[in-house]
Write a protein that holds these residues in place. Structure first.
Motif, PDB file in Angstrom:
ATOM      1  N   THR A   1       1.545  -4.919   8.169  1.00 12.37           N
ATOM      2  CA  THR A   1       2.530  -5.125   7.110  1.00 12.37           C
ATOM      3  C   THR A   1       3.109  -3.780   6.692  1.00 12.37           C
ATOM      4  N   THR A   2       4.429  -3.657   6.726  1.00 10.42           N
ATOM      5  CA  THR A   2       5.099  -2.402   6.379  1.00 10.42           C
ATOM      6  C   THR A   2       5.939  -2.577   5.119  1.00 10.42           C
ATOM      7  N   ALA A   3       6.281  -1.462   4.514  1.00 12.11           N
ATOM      8  CA  ALA A   3       7.155  -1.489   3.338  1.00 12.11           C
ATOM      9  C   ALA A   3       8.507  -2.103   3.696  1.00 12.11           C
ATOM     10  N   ALA A   4       9.021  -1.782   4.883  1.00 10.99           N
ATOM     11  CA  ALA A   4      10.308  -2.333   5.306  1.00 10.99           C
ATOM     12  C   ALA A   4      10.241  -3.853   5.424  1.00 10.99           C
ATOM     13  N   ASP A   5       9.140  -4.369   5.978  1.00 10.72           N
ATOM     14  CA  ASP A   5       8.973  -5.819   6.103  1.00 10.72           C
ATOM     15  C   ASP A   5       8.898  -6.485   4.733  1.00 10.72           C
ATOM     16  N   ILE A   6       8.144  -5.875   3.833  1.00 15.82           N
ATOM     17  CA  ILE A   6       8.010  -6.445   2.486  1.00 15.82           C
ATOM     18  C   ILE A   6       9.361  -6.457   1.783  1.00 15.82           C
ATOM     19  N   ALA A   7      10.067  -5.335   1.845  1.00 20.02           N
ATOM     20  CA  ALA A   7      11.376  -5.249   1.189  1.00 20.02           C
ATOM     21  C   ALA A   7      12.344  -6.280   1.766  1.00 20.02           C
ATOM     22  N   ARG A   8      12.348  -6.417   3.084  1.00 17.34           N
ATOM     23  CA  ARG A   8      13.249  -7.380   3.733  1.00 17.34           C
ATOM     24  C   ARG A   8      12.949  -8.792   3.256  1.00 17.34           C
ATOM     25  N   ARG A   9      11.671  -9.161   3.243  1.00 19.73           N
ATOM     26  CA  ARG A   9      11.303 -10.517   2.809  1.00 19.73           C
ATOM     27  C   ARG A   9      11.603 -10.730   1.325  1.00 19.73           C
ATOM     28  N   ALA A  10      11.497  -9.669   0.525  1.00 18.52           N
ATOM     29  CA  ALA A  10      11.760  -9.784  -0.919  1.00 18.52           C
ATOM     30  C   ALA A  10      13.256  -9.736  -1.231  1.00 18.52           C
ATOM     31  N   GLY A  11      14.065  -9.383  -0.237  1.00 18.17           N
ATOM     32  CA  GLY A  11      15.508  -9.298  -0.451  1.00 18.17           C
ATOM     33  C   GLY A  11      15.925  -8.090  -1.266  1.00 18.17           C
ATOM     34  N   ILE A  12      15.171  -6.989  -1.110  1.00 14.72           N
ATOM     35  CA  ILE A  12      15.480  -5.762  -1.842  1.00 14.72           C
ATOM     36  C   ILE A  12      15.497  -4.595  -0.859  1.00 14.72           C
ATOM     37  N   SER A  13      15.986  -3.466  -1.324  1.00 14.53           N
ATOM     38  CA  SER A  13      15.967  -2.268  -0.481  1.00 14.53           C
ATOM     39  C   SER A  13      14.584  -1.616  -0.535  1.00 14.53           C
ATOM     40  N   ARG A  14      14.322  -0.775   0.458  1.00 16.46           N
ATOM     41  CA  ARG A  14      13.049  -0.047   0.428  1.00 16.46           C
ATOM     42  C   ARG A  14      12.974   0.870  -0.784  1.00 16.46           C
ATOM     43  N   MET A  15      14.097   1.448  -1.175  1.00 11.29           N
ATOM     44  CA  MET A  15      14.093   2.330  -2.346  1.00 11.29           C
ATOM     45  C   MET A  15      13.709   1.562  -3.612  1.00 11.29           C
ATOM     46  N   THR A  16      14.190   0.333  -3.734  1.00 12.75           N
ATOM     47  CA  THR A  16      13.808  -0.488  -4.884  1.00 12.75           C
ATOM     48  C   THR A  16      12.308  -0.766  -4.849  1.00 12.75           C
ATOM     49  N   LEU A  17      11.794  -1.058  -3.674  1.00 13.44           N
ATOM     50  CA  LEU A  17      10.353  -1.276  -3.523  1.00 13.44           C
ATOM     51  C   LEU A  17       9.580  -0.028  -3.938  1.00 13.44           C
ATOM     52  N   TYR A  18      10.034   1.135  -3.469  1.00  9.59           N
ATOM     53  CA  TYR A  18       9.325   2.380  -3.761  1.00  9.59           C
ATOM     54  C   TYR A  18       9.400   2.772  -5.234  1.00  9.59           C
ATOM     55  N   ARG A  19      10.379   2.244  -5.953  1.00  8.40           N
ATOM     56  CA  ARG A  19      10.420   2.492  -7.391  1.00  8.40           C
ATOM     57  C   ARG A  19       9.312   1.717  -8.111  1.00  8.40           C
ATOM     58  N   ARG A  20       8.849   0.636  -7.505  1.00 11.69           N
ATOM     59  CA  ARG A  20       7.801  -0.190  -8.107  1.00 11.69           C
ATOM     60  C   ARG A  20       6.413   0.145  -7.556  1.00 11.69           C
ATOM     61  N   PHE A  21       6.336   0.499  -6.285  1.00 10.18           N
ATOM     62  CA  PHE A  21       5.060   0.775  -5.611  1.00 10.18           C
ATOM     63  C   PHE A  21       5.232   2.000  -4.712  1.00 10.18           C
ATOM     64  N   PRO A  22       4.217   2.848  -4.611  1.00 12.46           N
ATOM     65  CA  PRO A  22       4.369   4.054  -3.795  1.00 12.46           C
ATOM     66  C   PRO A  22       4.393   3.808  -2.290  1.00 12.46           C
ATOM     67  N   ASP A  23       3.772   2.703  -1.840  1.00 12.06           N
ATOM     68  CA  ASP A  23       3.717   2.435  -0.405  1.00 12.06           C
ATOM     69  C   ASP A  23       3.304   0.988  -0.166  1.00 12.06           C
ATOM     70  N   ALA A  24       3.310   0.581   1.111  1.00 13.52           N
ATOM     71  CA  ALA A  24       2.957  -0.795   1.458  1.00 13.52           C
ATOM     72  C   ALA A  24       1.509  -1.111   1.086  1.00 13.52           C
ATOM     73  N   ALA A  25       0.611  -0.150   1.270  1.00 12.14           N
ATOM     74  CA  ALA A  25      -0.802  -0.391   0.962  1.00 12.14           C
ATOM     75  C   ALA A  25      -0.996  -0.750  -0.502  1.00 12.14           C
ATOM     76  N   SER A  26      -0.277  -0.075  -1.393  1.00 12.85           N
ATOM     77  CA  SER A  26      -0.439  -0.370  -2.819  1.00 12.85           C
ATOM     78  C   SER A  26       0.116  -1.754  -3.160  1.00 12.85           C
ATOM     79  N   VAL A  27       1.155  -2.195  -2.451  1.00 13.96           N
ATOM     80  CA  VAL A  27       1.676  -3.546  -2.666  1.00 13.96           C
ATOM     81  C   VAL A  27       0.615  -4.563  -2.255  1.00 13.96           C
ATOM     82  N   VAL A  28       0.040  -4.362  -1.082  1.00 14.89           N
ATOM     83  CA  VAL A  28      -0.972  -5.296  -0.583  1.00 14.89           C
ATOM     84  C   VAL A  28      -2.204  -5.295  -1.493  1.00 14.89           C
ATOM     85  N   GLN A  29      -2.588  -4.132  -1.983  1.00  8.58           N
ATOM     86  CA  GLN A  29      -3.727  -4.062  -2.903  1.00  8.58           C
ATOM     87  C   GLN A  29      -3.426  -4.818  -4.190  1.00  8.58           C
TER      88      GLN A  29
END
Length: 197
Positions: A32-60
């Motif tokens: 699972t990557t940050a790009a995959d999560i962002a794509r599925r959430a319908g947001i940009s990676r930058m928006t994701l990174y404003r909420r979480f530092p990386d994919a691991a922290s999202v999964v945690q």
């Protein structure tokens, strides 16, 4: 069971965590990557990174939400029991049933079982610490109502967590000595007798 550093409960995170869940179910945690999560959430990676530092922290954060939700459900369903000891036993047995049935836990154990090892031999995760804190409170209540033997609540809680952890990690064992429902019932007896005055 998994720890995370992202503590804020923000409604904006729900779509991100839902997307992370879909990714974990599709490809497992490690892939699972940050790009995959962002794509599925319908947001940009930058928006994701404003909420979480990386994919691991999202999964945690997803794991904490997932298992914390199950714990809250099991706890709520046990509140009609007369004593704290009965509530502890009922919560434990119901939590184990919910975990036995949980798709996310089974997916992790199927695809990325090595990710669970640190939470067995090295450290406690956020979910484990929350479960221990809740259990300590119930143990204090049980000592107050006379249904739980006297002792140090943190010590009793830690001992029970160790016992329960083994059952959780055996969730995918197809050659269990006991069927899952029987194992839960027996563990309920163990917990009840361990705590009895």
């Amino acid at each position: 069971m998994l720890s995370h550093r992202h503590e804020a409960a923000d409604p904006r995170d729900e779509a991100i965590l839902d997307a992370a869940r879909a990714c974990v179910m599709a490809v497992g945690v490690r892939r699972t990557t940050a790009a995959d999560i962002a794509r599925r959430a319908g947001i940009s990676r930058m928006t994701l990174y404003r909420r979480f530092p990386d994919a691991a922290s999202v999964v945690q954060a997803l794991m904490t939400r997932q298992f914390g939700g199950l714990l809250a459900r099991a706890h709520a369903e046990s509140q009609d029991r007369a004593t704290a000891r009965q509530r502890i036993v009922a919560t434990t047995v119901r939590m184990l049933q919910l975990l036995d049935e949980d798709e996310v836990l089974h997916r992790i154990l199927d695809v990325d079982p090595e990710l669970m090892l640190p939470y067995v031999v090295e450290r406690l995760g956020t979910f484990q610490r929350a479960a221990l804190a809740q259990l300590e409170g119930e143990l204090r209540a049980g000592m107050g109502d006379g249904s739980v033997r006297l002792g140090e609540p943190a010590r009793l809680a830690a001992a029970l967590e160790l016992v329960v952890r083994g059952h959780v990690l055996a969730a995918n064992a197809h050659d269990r000595a006991l069927p899952a429902a029987v194992a839960r019932e027996e563990l309920g007896t163990v917990v009840d007798r361990y705590l009895a005055p």
